[in-house]
Design an enzyme around this catalytic site. Structure first.
Site, PDB file in Angstrom:
ATOM      1  N   GLU A 244       0.878  -1.164   0.000  1.00  0.00           N
ATOM      2  CA  GLU A 244       0.000   0.000   0.000  1.00  0.00           C
ATOM      3  C   GLU A 244       0.912   1.209   0.000  1.00  0.00           C
ATOM      4  O   GLU A 244       1.576   1.510   0.985  1.00  0.00           O
ATOM      5  CB  GLU A 244      -0.944   0.049   1.191  1.00  0.00           C
ATOM      6  CG  GLU A 244      -1.996   1.141   0.974  1.00  0.00           C
ATOM      7  CD  GLU A 244      -2.578   1.704   2.242  1.00  0.00           C
ATOM      8  OE1 GLU A 244      -2.087   2.763   2.686  1.00  0.00           O
ATOM      9  OE2 GLU A 244      -3.506   1.097   2.785  1.00  0.00           O
ATOM     10  N   CYS A 278      -2.273   8.441   4.327  1.00  0.00           N
ATOM     11  CA  CYS A 278      -2.235   7.827   2.987  1.00  0.00           C
ATOM     12  C   CYS A 278      -3.412   8.274   2.136  1.00  0.00           C
ATOM     13  O   CYS A 278      -3.262   8.504   0.934  1.00  0.00           O
ATOM     14  CB  CYS A 278      -2.233   6.306   3.110  1.00  0.00           C
ATOM     15  SG  CYS A 278      -0.799   5.636   3.968  1.00  0.00           S
TER      16      CYS A 278
END
Length: 477
Positions: A244, A278
């Site tokens: 990720e 993120c």
């Protein structure tokens, strides 16, 4: 000041012959953590030690592994405040936010402890005189390389899922939050058999050495550049890779929404954790009908944020993780201004110690600017004005990343178009954050690959074996 120790093969204090690094508080520059640096040889020995205990942990009953993870969650809960204080000291996150990340991590550990024992394989319908089934098994040795921006929550997700499915784990926390990783590893290790979890510390060279080892899975949450380097290393060893990575998440503001409400959503998305999330809002496409009112309301929100060190309960916007990162953020802002963008608030380097950067709103941006195209990872809201919802969707979809996107709209047809057309892992409508527990998605493009959350992460850490059993001689059992 924290004095970090490594954990290798069940032994605390092992290794660290590669030297020492010191982490400084981003609020005032004072030293926070003293950290040993693992050598490549020590990394290899840690992998070898993990291999030595992998079979025994894999053979442990799933219910026993789940019970151990519940005990680990209890141990983490017992040091929750200390973990939050370490996170605040090392990377600047306001304490309440840091404590929220710890609580999220504890919840994730408990979720995986509940889900793992009830997972099973599949029985297949083949020859009536044979038995066919598909069984999940641990993959073996997992290298988990985790980030600094939400160190406990992310680490608990990867470590919990890997451990409860019967894998042994080599844990490398970010060099910016090593004491947080060390405190977490101490709590987890207290509830696990010796050797099942190892802790390796140091800078990028330690992560690179770990990714190059003969491990079975490398799981990484962090930058796109590092993720691609890990994928290249794993291609040589055959390890499975879970990534990720970076993102430049868009926010679409449709022409039919309340601009003041939309600005509140944008402020949370762009400025929470100083934009170091993120799935933070990095670029905003605002419909011309509401753009000016929206921008002014967002400026008002930014100007009201209380800036200060993370340990101050009144702080809403803490420092960036370090001055190097602040230079990166400010460089993107100044480049955009040089290309014609206009700063509506913020955008200046404050005097004094620390790595503080103000909440910044940049208007008159174009879709082709670096500030819009690339990840900023700071408290910066870049606004592009569009003439239609279709134009906003086209721009939002045009990105080298594919992590998440948010759409604010009063139109159900626009909401349906958004989730169908946007090439990202997660689409949120009318809320920049939130979602039901257990949600999981596939990031796309430069944002990574594989599931990073939810029950599906348990599947990522297992390998499925097909089994066919017949009676000898083709007869009956």
């Amino acid at each position: 000041m924290y004095t970090v120790a490594q954990l290798i093969g069940g032994v605390w204090g092992a290794g660290g012959e590669g030297g020492e690094l010191v982490v400084h508080d981003p609020a005032d520059g004072s030293p926070v953590s003293s950290v040993p640096v693992a050598t490549a040889d020590e990394v290899g020995k840690a992998v070898e030690a993990a291999r030595g205990v992998a079979a025994e942990w894999a053979a442990t009953a799933p219910a026993e592994r789940a019970a151990a993870l519940h005990r680990a969650a209890d141990a983490v809960a017992a040091v929750a405040d200390e973990l939050a204080r370490a996170t605040t000291a090392e990377m600047g996150k306001p304490f309440a936010d840091a404590r929220g990340g710890v609580d999220a991590g504890i919840g994730t550990l408990r979720q995986y402890a509940e889900l793992a024992p009830v997972r099973g394989g599949r029985t297949l319908h083949g020859d009536p005189h044979a038995i066919d089934f598909m069984a999940p098994q641990p993959r073996g040795v997992v290298a988990a390389i985790t980030p600094w921006n939400d160190p406990v929550a992310v680490s608990c997700g990867l470590l919990g899922a890997a451990l409860v499915t019967g894998n042994v784990v080599l844990y490398k926390p970010s060099e910016r939050t090593p004491a947080t990783g060390w405190l977490l590893a101490r709590a987890l290790d207290s509830a696990l058999p010796p050797g099942v979890l190892s802790l390796l510390t140091g800078g990028p060279e330690v992560g690179a050495a770990l990714a190059a080892q003969e491990v079975d899975v490398v799981a990484h949450v962090g930058s796109t550049a590092t993720g691609r380097a890990i994928a290249a290393a794993a291609a040589r060893t055959g390890a499975k890779v879970l990534l990720e990575n970076g993102g430049s998440d868009p926010l679409v503001v449709d022409g039919d929404v309340d601009p003041v409400w939309a600005a509140g959503q944008a402020a949370v998305g762009a400025f929470a954790n100083a934009g170091q999330i993120c799935v933070a809002v990095e670029r905003i496409y605002a419909h011309r009908d509401v753009a000016e009112d929206f921008t002014q309301a967002l400026v008002d929100r930014a100007d009201r944020l209380r800036v200060g060190p993370g340990g101050d309960p009144a702080t809403e916007l803490g420092p960036l993780v370090d001055r190097r990162h602040r230079d990166h953020v400010h460089g993107q802002v100044t480049a955009a201004v040089a290309e014609g963008a206009r700063i509506r608030t913020g955008g200046t380097l404050p005097d004094g110690p620390g790595a503080f950067y103000p909440a910044t709103v940049v208007a008159d941006c174009r879709h082709d600017m670096t500030l819009v195209r690339e990840e900023t990872f700071g408290p910066v809201a870049a606004i592009v004005v569009v003439d239609s919802f279709s134009e906003a969707l086209r721009c939002a979809a045009d990105s080298p990343y594919g992590l998440a996107a948010t759409v604010l709209t009063g139109s159900m047809s626009h909401a349906q178009r958004a989730w169908r057309e946007l090439p990202v892992g997660t689409v949120k409508v009318n809320a920049v954050f939130g979602g039901a527990p257990g949600g999981a998605a596939h990031p796309r493009r430069g944002s990574g690959q594989g599931f990073g959350y939810g029950p599906e992460l348990l599947d990522e850490f297992t390998a499925t074996k097909a089994v066919h059993i017949e009676a000898p001689g083709g007869g009956h059992w």
